[in-house]
Structures are given as C-alpha cells and as structure tokens.
Design an enzyme around this catalytic site. Structure first.
Site, PDB file in Angstrom:
ATOM      1  N   HIS A 278       9.215   5.560  50.230  1.00 35.40           N
ATOM      2  CA  HIS A 278       9.530   4.152  50.949  1.00 35.40           C
ATOM      3  C   HIS A 278      10.251   3.250  49.885  1.00 35.40           C
ATOM      4  O   HIS A 278      10.184   3.433  48.673  1.00 35.40           O
ATOM      5  CB  HIS A 278       8.173   3.674  51.191  1.00 35.40           C
ATOM      6  CG  HIS A 278       7.500   4.290  52.487  1.00 35.40           C
ATOM      7  ND1 HIS A 278       6.529   5.415  52.104  1.00 35.40           N
ATOM      8  CD2 HIS A 278       7.764   4.135  53.830  1.00 35.40           C
ATOM      9  CE1 HIS A 278       6.050   6.005  53.409  1.00 35.40           C
ATOM     10  NE2 HIS A 278       6.846   5.261  54.342  1.00 35.40           N
TER      11      HIS A 278
ATOM     12  N   THR B 129       0.759  -1.238   0.077  1.00 35.70           N
ATOM     13  CA  THR B 129      -0.020  -0.009  -0.015  1.00 35.70           C
ATOM     14  C   THR B 129       0.923   1.278   0.137  1.00 35.70           C
ATOM     15  O   THR B 129       1.972   1.152   0.575  1.00 35.70           O
ATOM     16  CB  THR B 129      -0.849   0.097   1.146  1.00 35.70           C
ATOM     17  OG1 THR B 129      -0.109   0.258   2.293  1.00 35.70           O
ATOM     18  CG2 THR B 129      -1.581  -1.211   1.466  1.00 35.70           C
TER      19      THR B 129
ATOM     20  N   HIS C  77      23.341   2.444  47.429  1.00 37.62           N
ATOM     21  CA  HIS C  77      22.011   1.601  47.599  1.00 37.62           C
ATOM     22  C   HIS C  77      20.546   2.673  47.719  1.00 37.62           C
ATOM     23  O   HIS C  77      19.785   2.769  48.674  1.00 37.62           O
ATOM     24  CB  HIS C  77      22.315   0.981  49.077  1.00 37.62           C
ATOM     25  CG  HIS C  77      23.289   0.094  48.980  1.00 37.62           C
ATOM     26  ND1 HIS C  77      23.070  -1.167  48.218  1.00 37.62           N
ATOM     27  CD2 HIS C  77      24.455  -0.014  49.675  1.00 37.62           C
ATOM     28  CE1 HIS C  77      24.026  -1.738  48.284  1.00 37.62           C
ATOM     29  NE2 HIS C  77      24.972  -1.134  49.208  1.00 37.62           N
TER      30      HIS C  77
ATOM     31  N   ARG D 298       4.923  17.025  52.983  1.00 34.14           N
ATOM     32  CA  ARG D 298       6.157  16.087  53.185  1.00 34.14           C
ATOM     33  C   ARG D 298       6.785  15.562  52.049  1.00 34.14           C
ATOM     34  O   ARG D 298       5.965  15.645  50.880  1.00 34.14           O
ATOM     35  CB  ARG D 298       5.263  15.095  54.053  1.00 34.14           C
ATOM     36  CG  ARG D 298       4.382  14.045  53.495  1.00 34.14           C
ATOM     37  CD  ARG D 298       3.924  13.060  54.623  1.00 34.14           C
ATOM     38  NE  ARG D 298       3.030  11.860  53.886  1.00 34.14           N
ATOM     39  CZ  ARG D 298       2.430  10.997  54.487  1.00 34.14           C
ATOM     40  NH1 ARG D 298       1.981  11.272  55.683  1.00 34.14           N
ATOM     41  NH2 ARG D 298       1.833  10.299  53.767  1.00 34.14           N
TER      42      ARG D 298
ATOM     43  N   ASP E 128      11.357  14.348  70.810  1.00 38.22           N
ATOM     44  CA  ASP E 128      12.720  13.420  70.917  1.00 38.22           C
ATOM     45  C   ASP E 128      13.422  13.532  69.621  1.00 38.22           C
ATOM     46  O   ASP E 128      14.479  13.474  69.483  1.00 38.22           O
ATOM     47  CB  ASP E 128      12.479  12.114  71.398  1.00 38.22           C
ATOM     48  CG  ASP E 128      11.553  11.279  70.494  1.00 38.22           C
ATOM     49  OD1 ASP E 128      10.869  11.857  69.681  1.00 38.22           O
ATOM     50  OD2 ASP E 128      11.536  10.179  70.589  1.00 38.22           O
TER      51      ASP E 128
END
Length: 525
Positions: free
Chosen positions: A525, A38, A277, A521, A479
């Site tokens: 993770h 084509t 890491h 924030r 603390d």
C-alpha cells in the site's frame, strides 16, 4: 544562569574515534586548559606531546574492571554537574575538592559498527559504553556551564570559539541537543540488538533513530520540508550508495530509487527494473543487461521517460548507452565499469548511484510508516514462492515456460502498489496495472497500456496476448479473472483464499487457462 561566554579551563577528553583529537587538544592546551583523559586517548595525546593528566591521577581512584569503571566517580561527575551559579553547589565542591570541568569531549564505543561487522554476542556487549553516555548526559544537562562534544565534526566550531574567549550559551545549547540525540540513537541501537537477540523485532517499546545524511530541497512537494536519514543497517541501497555524478537527489528520487533497487534484487539472472512514481513500469531478465533493458523498455516506453533504472549487475557501456538514449533521472547499480561511467558523464544531470552490493530479498528487517499519533511497524516482506509448492487448481496445468513466467510475474507484483496485476511473457513484463481501488480495473488498465505499447512498437496485437498474469491478492469475484482472459493471458498466478475461489477457478476452466495458487499475498500500500 552562567555568563554568555564560558571559558574552558579544564576539559575531559575520552574518545574511541580519534579523528581531529590532536587539533582539539592542542587548541585547548594553547589556551591554558588542563586536559584530563583516559586510556587510549591519553596515550595518543601524550605521544603527540600534548600535556595531559590521567583521570585516575586526577581522581585518586584507579581504572578498574578492565576499564569498565574509570570516570564514574564524584570527582568527575561533580565537576561536570556542579552549577556555577548556586553557592550551595560551589561550597560542596570546595568541601570535597572537586574542580570544575568546562568541556566534555566523548564519542562512544562503536557498538553499531561492532554489530554491523557480525561480531559475536560477547564482543557486542563489551562495546556497550556506560561511562561515555553518563558523561555526555551530565554535560548536556549542565549546558548552562559546560560544553559537550560528541562528534569530531563539532571540533572546528569549538576551536573557533576558543579564539573568542570561550563558548556561547547558544553553542552549548545546540551541542547539548545533539548530545541527547546521540545517546538516544545509541540506546535505540542497543535496544534493537537485544530485541533481535530475543527474537522479538517488534518489541513493546520501539525506538526509531537515524543519522541525518542530507537536508533535501523539499519533500514530495515544494511546500514540504524533508531530510534523508541513514539507520546504520548497511542494507545495500540508496543509503550505502556513492553518487558518482548528477544533481542532488530529491525526496521522490530517493523513494523511487529504493523501490527500483529492492525490486531488481529479486532476480538471479541479469535484470533491469524501470520505476516511475514507486511502481515498476518495466521489468525484464535476460542473458545480459542490454537484452533485459530492451525488453523492460518495451512494456511502457512512455512511462519510462524520466524514470529510475535499477540493475542487478555492474553497468556496462552498451547498456549505459541505451539507457542514456532516453531521459532518465537515476541509474542505480552495484557497480559500473569505467567505460559506462565515461559515457554517462556526458549527461551532467543524470544521477549515477553505485551501491557496492545488492540487498538480500529474504533478509529480515523492519519497515515503518507514520500515522496520526503514532506509526506502524512490520517485518519486511521477505516472502518468496517456491515453484514446487504452487498448487495447480485448474484442469490444465501451466507449461514449463508459463510456470517460469508466472513465478517472474508474481515477484514483480510484490513490488507493485495494490491492487496489482502484472502481465509477463518470456521473462519480461508486458503490462502493469497498479494502485487501483478495483482489481478488475488494474487488469484492464494493464491490458490497455499493453496495447498502447504494442502500437508504439508497430504491432497490431497487444503484448498481453499469449502472456501470463499475476495478482498480488485473491480475486474477490470472477470478473478480474475474466478481464485477464480478455487480455489474452493463458495462465494466472494468485494467492487464493477468497470465498469465491470456486467461481474463479470455474471461470479459468471455462476459458481453458491454467491457474496456480501461492497461498501467499503481497499487498503493497
């Protein structure tokens, strides 16, 4: 089922990518195959002197609607889908004058490239292929009798098969699987584009796809299999990089290099990020890359050994000399001058990646992570604080230098595994605490490592003395703040939002340090 070896007597070729087209067509013609084609493909073959028959001539039906309809006719799809082993199919094909098509070579309109080029909506839509996917899927379904080619890289194998009399069932099956993967990826790209147009990047049905770039030696550990895929987004980074030298990248190399390069792109001034890491162990900005490297290395010279180094400027020879003085796995930068490349060439195992640009930290995008039975998807963390919008909540406001360092530290914290505490001074990290279950532990670990780094540099005072500190999330108790004060920090930046914010602020006032809240924030993770 068909015989194992299937000869090619008639082939349909309709390709937008003309790579290898003439070699394929000439090999088919040499075997006596009739070639149907084509548009531009037919013209290219005809101009090269390869015998070709226009599909419209073969079907007796013209191309219409500006080429939108040319192969969507029974003469074509019947020839592809008709089973050679069913007498009823063969009888119907004879009744309607439908000839068998043994090979379909199609690559699709370049929709992904069109979108990546920034084309307008109408152009993108016109580059959605309809007939091509239909041909591919039909040929793949009937792979017992038909071979489908969707990638010029497959042509050489097909040409070799012609020398053996035709394609094997094993080859047709493999190519059929590749064909369905290609149409799935194509449809996924189209679906993602429509979702983006609608302002719904997290659509009800989310299609994830990629093009395999490389099979890796193994995954995170030697007993795991792994591969590297490109998603076609063209975001500058590992996927766009040219590897100038060094050993092949490992799974962990790629993961860490991505983390380093995304982090270094956060900064406007010349910057260096050292990652180990997936966590930054040294980050600094300076008047030059060389100066930034010196300060980044001071933060944690022990962890920097065997690390990944990312730069946001073209690598120069002076900086390359310094980086190569310690064992480094990967250096990634937008570019590198000839002198730097020549110098690094002496380190045969060191990988040098040049990406051609920097990722935009504020750009939209989707991040995906697998879980058992599914996956999580979210928009990229493109959040960036504005100094003028920070809220001072203590009696003492930060000085201009403290404020500058607070913003720097918070940008680094965005790229440190949670719970994250980052100490910084004069545009450089001086302590990083990452990935602890307790925020106070992160603060103490960062301070401890700062002391170790100071002793390595022959200093008695920990580097955190006189620094500022950033926390990626609020302090649930005072603390954590008290640990930062004990480390010698004079100002703190944190999101705020704890039910004990008042206690934390009171502890900061009691220590005489400044504190600002971001309202944002950066969990990682």
């Amino acid at each position: 089922m068909s015989q194992t070896i299937q000869p090619i007597r008639r082939a349909l070729i309709s390709v937008s990518d003309k790579t290898g087209l003439l070699d394929l067509a000439r090999a088919l013609a040499a075997q006596g195959a009739e070639i149907l084609s084509t548009g531009g493909s037919a013209k290219a073959l005809r101009d090269a002197g390869v015998p070709v028959r226009d599909v419209s001539d073969y079907t007796g039906f013209p191309e219409i609607l500006d080429g939108r309809v040319k192969t969507l006719v029974p003469m074509i799809h019947g020839g592809i889908l008709g089973r050679r082993d069913l007498p009823s199919h063969q009888a119907q094909m004879r009744e309607h004058g439908i000839g068998e098509i043994d090979l379909v070579a199609v690559n699709l309109y370049p929709f992904e490239k069109t979108v990546a080029s920034g084309a307008d909506s109408e152009t993108c839509i016109e580059n959605i292929d309809i007939g091509g996917p239909a041909l591919i899927r039909a040929a793949a379904k009937n792979h017992a009798h038909v071979v489908v080619l969707t990638d010029p890289a497959q042509y050489e194998g097909l040409i070799d098969a012609l020398g053996d009399g035709g394609t094997t069932l094993a080859m047709r099956t493999a190519y059929a699987g590749a064909a369905y993967a290609r149409t799935a990826a194509y449809d996924a790209a189209i679906a993602a584009w429509f979702a983006q147009q609608a302002g719904e990047p997290l659509a009800e049905r989310f299609a994830l796809t990629g093009q395999r770039a490389e099979i890796l030696r193994y995954g995170e550990n030697p007993h795991q299999q792994a591969a590297f895929y490109r998603d076609g987004s063209q975001r500058p980074g590992v996927a766009t990089a040219v590897q100038v030298q060094g050993k092949a990248l490992s799974y962990n190399n790629i993961n860490d290099t991505d983390a380093a390069f995304e982090a270094v792109a956060e900064f406007d001034a010349p910057a260096v990020v050292i990652v180990k890491h997936a966590n930054p162990c040294g980050v600094a900005v300076g008047d030059s890359l060389s100066a930034a490297w010196d300060q980044a290395l001071k933060c944690d010279p022990v962890s920097a050994f065997g690390g990944i180094v990312a730069l946001n400027r073209p690598l120069d020879a002076e900086t390359a000399e310094k980086i190569s003085s310690i064992f480094t796995e990967v250096i990634v930068a937008p570019e590198a001058d000839e002198a730097a490349q020549a110098l690094l060439a002496r380190k045969k195992n060191l990988r040098l990646l040049l990406t051609g640009g920097l990722p935009d930290p504020a750009a939209a995008g989707i991040v995906v992570r697998s879980v058992a039975g599914g996956f999580l998807a979210q928009t990229r963390d493109a959040g960036r604080i504005v100094p003028s919008e920070l809220k001072v909540v203590t009696k003492r406001a930060p000085s201009a230098q403290e404020m500058q360092d607070l913003v720097f530290a918070f940008r680094v914290a965005k790229h440190v595994k949670s719970n994250a505490i980052v100490y910084a001074r004069n545009g450089a990290t001086v302590g990083v605490g990452a990935g602890q279950m307790s925020r106070v532990d992160s603060a103490r670990i960062a301070a401890f490592k700062s002391g170790e780094a100071a002793r390595a540099a022959g200093q008695d005072t920990p580097l955190t003395h006189g620094s500022v500190a950033a926390s990626d999330a609020f302090f649930p108790f005072a603390d954590g703040l008290e640990a930062i004060v004990a480390a010698g920090a004079t100002a703190v930046i944190q999101p705020g939002g704890s039910i004990r914010d008042d206690e934390v602020i009171a502890a900061a006032d009691a220590a005489g340090i400044a504190m600002v809240l971001t309202g944002m924030r950066h969990f990682r993770h």
